[in-house]
Structures are given as C-alpha cells and as structure tokens.
Scaffold this active site. Sequence first.
Site, mmCIF file in Angstrom:
data_model
loop_
_atom_site.group_PDB
_atom_site.id
_atom_site.type_symbol
_atom_site.label_atom_id
_atom_site.label_comp_id
_atom_site.label_asym_id
_atom_site.label_seq_id
_atom_site.Cartn_x
_atom_site.Cartn_y
_atom_site.Cartn_z
ATOM 1 N N GLY A 148 2.914 -3.594 -5.310
ATOM 2 C CA GLY A 148 2.525 -3.635 -6.722
ATOM 3 C C GLY A 148 2.776 -2.277 -7.328
ATOM 4 O O GLY A 148 3.720 -2.059 -8.087
ATOM 5 N N GLY A 150 0.802 -1.216 0.000
ATOM 6 C CA GLY A 150 0.000 0.000 0.000
ATOM 7 C C GLY A 150 0.828 1.255 0.000
ATOM 8 O O GLY A 150 0.322 2.346 0.291
ATOM 9 N N CYS A 186 -18.112 6.527 -25.865
ATOM 10 C CA CYS A 186 -19.437 7.130 -25.945
ATOM 11 C C CYS A 186 -20.049 7.307 -24.556
ATOM 12 O O CYS A 186 -21.174 6.895 -24.283
ATOM 13 C CB CYS A 186 -20.341 6.268 -26.831
#
Length: 406
Positions: A261, A218, A328
């Site tokens: 990570g 973290g 879109c």
Amino acid sequence: MQSKDLLQLAEQYGSPLYVYDAAKIQSQYNRLSKAFSKVNKLRINYAMKALSNVAILQLLQEMGSGLDTVSIQEVMLGLHAGYEPDRIFYTPNGVSLEEIEEVNAMGVQINIDNLSILEQFGTKYPHVPVCIRINPHVMAGGNANISVGHIDSKFGISVHQLPHLVRIVENTKMNIVGIHMHTGSDILDIEVFLYAAEILFDAAKSFKNLEFLDFGSGFKVPYKKDDIETDIEELGKKLSKRFNAFCVEYGKELTLIFEPGKFLVSEAGYFLAKVNVVKQTTSTVFAGIDSGFNHLIRPMFYGSQHHIENISHPKGKERFYSVVGYICETDTFANNRRISEIKEGDILSFRNAGAYCFSMASNYNSRYKPAEVLWMNGEGHLIRAHETFEDLLKNQISLPVTTATV
C-alpha cells in the site's frame, strides 16, 4: 512533480489539497514487479486502505494489480472501480460471520484470521476456497500501531495453534487454497522478513492443495533525506530464490502474492496547505496553516515525519518554524523545522502524503475534507471535489417540528 506544477494546482483547486503523481505510482509498481521477475507466478494486490480513491484503484487496475481489502465497503469500492471479484482479496479482522458471508456471496477471495470464525465458516461453506492468516509471532514495523505480527497482536491465528487449525480443516473438510501473513509496516531489515517467510513456508506444509502464499507487505519508503528504506531489489533476489525452491519442495508451482500500500502510493502524494498566520512567541515561530490533524493525522498519531517545503519561496533564507494546524487541540506537524522563510499566504508542500493521509481524514471541528487531484501526463485531474456545507449535513436529521403547545 515540480513546485510550479503544485503551485498551479493549488491556485486552480484551492487549499488544502492532496495531489498524487501517477507516474510515481506506476514506477513503484514496476519496480516491485521487476524485483520479483524470477518468480513465475507473481500477483500484486494493492492495499487500498492506504488510499482508496476510485481513480487510484482504476489506475492500478490498468497496470494489472489486484486489491487487498479489509472491509465490505472496500470490497464494494473495488467492484465499483471495475475489478473482477477474483481480483479482490478480503482480509478482515474482528468482523462478524454475517459480513464475511455477505462478502463471500460477492465472489471474492476470503482470508480468515481466527479459529472461531474459521470453524463456523468451514462448517457452513466447506467448498468455498479460503485463505488462512497466520500470526508468525515476529515483531516488525516502525511503530507499535503498525506492528501486527507479534505475539500480543489481535491479527492472525497463532502459528502455535497450527495443530488446532489443521484439526478444524480436517473436521470441516474445508478448501484451504492459501496461507497469509503480515508482520507490520516500515520493515527495515529484510532478514526479519525472510525469517517470517520461513515460518510461513513451514505452516504451508500442513496443507496439500495450496494455490498461493501471501507475504503481505510492510515495505518502508524514505520520508526524509538519506532515510533508510526497504531494499526491494535485495529482498526480491533472496526471497524469489527461496520461494522457487519451496515450490519444488512442495511439488507444485504456487503464486507469490504481495499486498503493498504505502510502497506504491506514499511517495506519489503531496499535501498542499496555505499559511494563514505566522506567529512569533517568546521562543517559537509558528506557521499556522489552513489544515490540521483532521486532514493529516500521521505526525500526531504515529510520530511520522513529512518533509515540508515552502514552494512559494523555495530559495528563501531558512529559519526554524513549528508548523501547526487550526484544530482546537495541539496539532503540530513539525517542531523547529528548518524551512525557507515563510510568509502569510505561502503554500507549504508536505511530502509522502499518498498513504494513510486522506484515507484517515475526518470532519473533526466540522471542517471540510480537502479535494484530491491526480497528476497524469502533465495535467491535473480532479478526482475528488472539496466538501461543502451540504456534505456536513448529509445524513443528519433535525428534530421534528411540532406545533404542540406546552
């Protein structure tokens, strides 16, 4: 990496394009290792959900990294990349007992995060080494979606359920070898991390044959100039001292595990997109690029800010632009951001695009996923090709042709 290198890669491989700097990944790995060099047994397990390209896994394996996985598919990718099973850590959430059993048969380290599955698994496989994920009830992380250690989180076994947990372990005679926690991502205050660590130390005292303590990760990285980041060096100094003291208290030298990570790959990543249109409205100048949240969803999903640079004209006069995509739906990457004057055909570079960017990409609007390139030793190596129309059709099945008449 320099802008000229990124421009050359965009010209060579087309856009949109993800580029990863191998040297930055390696330096981050070494930085974390150095910060905890006072710990005798340190293991870094890369949280591959951040970026799961096989070439990235192999790069980190060469540095000595293990893997943190959250699905059977990630386990299979890790094995495919060449990791030994005992270097893979499996921490699922909300999966079936059958998936856990299938992964167990592969020989990887199992980490269980709920009492029901723990009791079922322990009853059937009492001799299998198991880690337990604890929820420390600590609110941490930069966004509600990535704060996973608080009291209302679906992750982990509540620390307040420790007596129940111990009773299950005693009744099943299962083999508990590790305790794990993960409070959340983008942690700024290391004191919060250290506070949660004390909860993990207390929980560990209930188990006599542990081999490791897994503190998750973290760690926050900077996303913009003068941004705050986790002080890894200070954390390393303080937690190493406390961890070593706990090992003495516990009577056994344990392994300290982290699961970074974002810390390892975020700053190594660049996302390159070409400007399709520059559109002036009554109040806003839009720079519309050949991408959208189908390729980079973090700004829309987490409200994250990625520094954007016009690498085609980096020294041009700055103007205010809203950078938007071609999906879109409203897919705004940046509102009224100061960027060097943009012209149609320019290449924009998004920084911090290494973590949770390509790995969260989709084929929404039937758009192709982009290519990925690893920049290593001054050269670009294609590690994932651009998708094609055939990739969209793969696994789709058309209606059967019939000659019956009505």
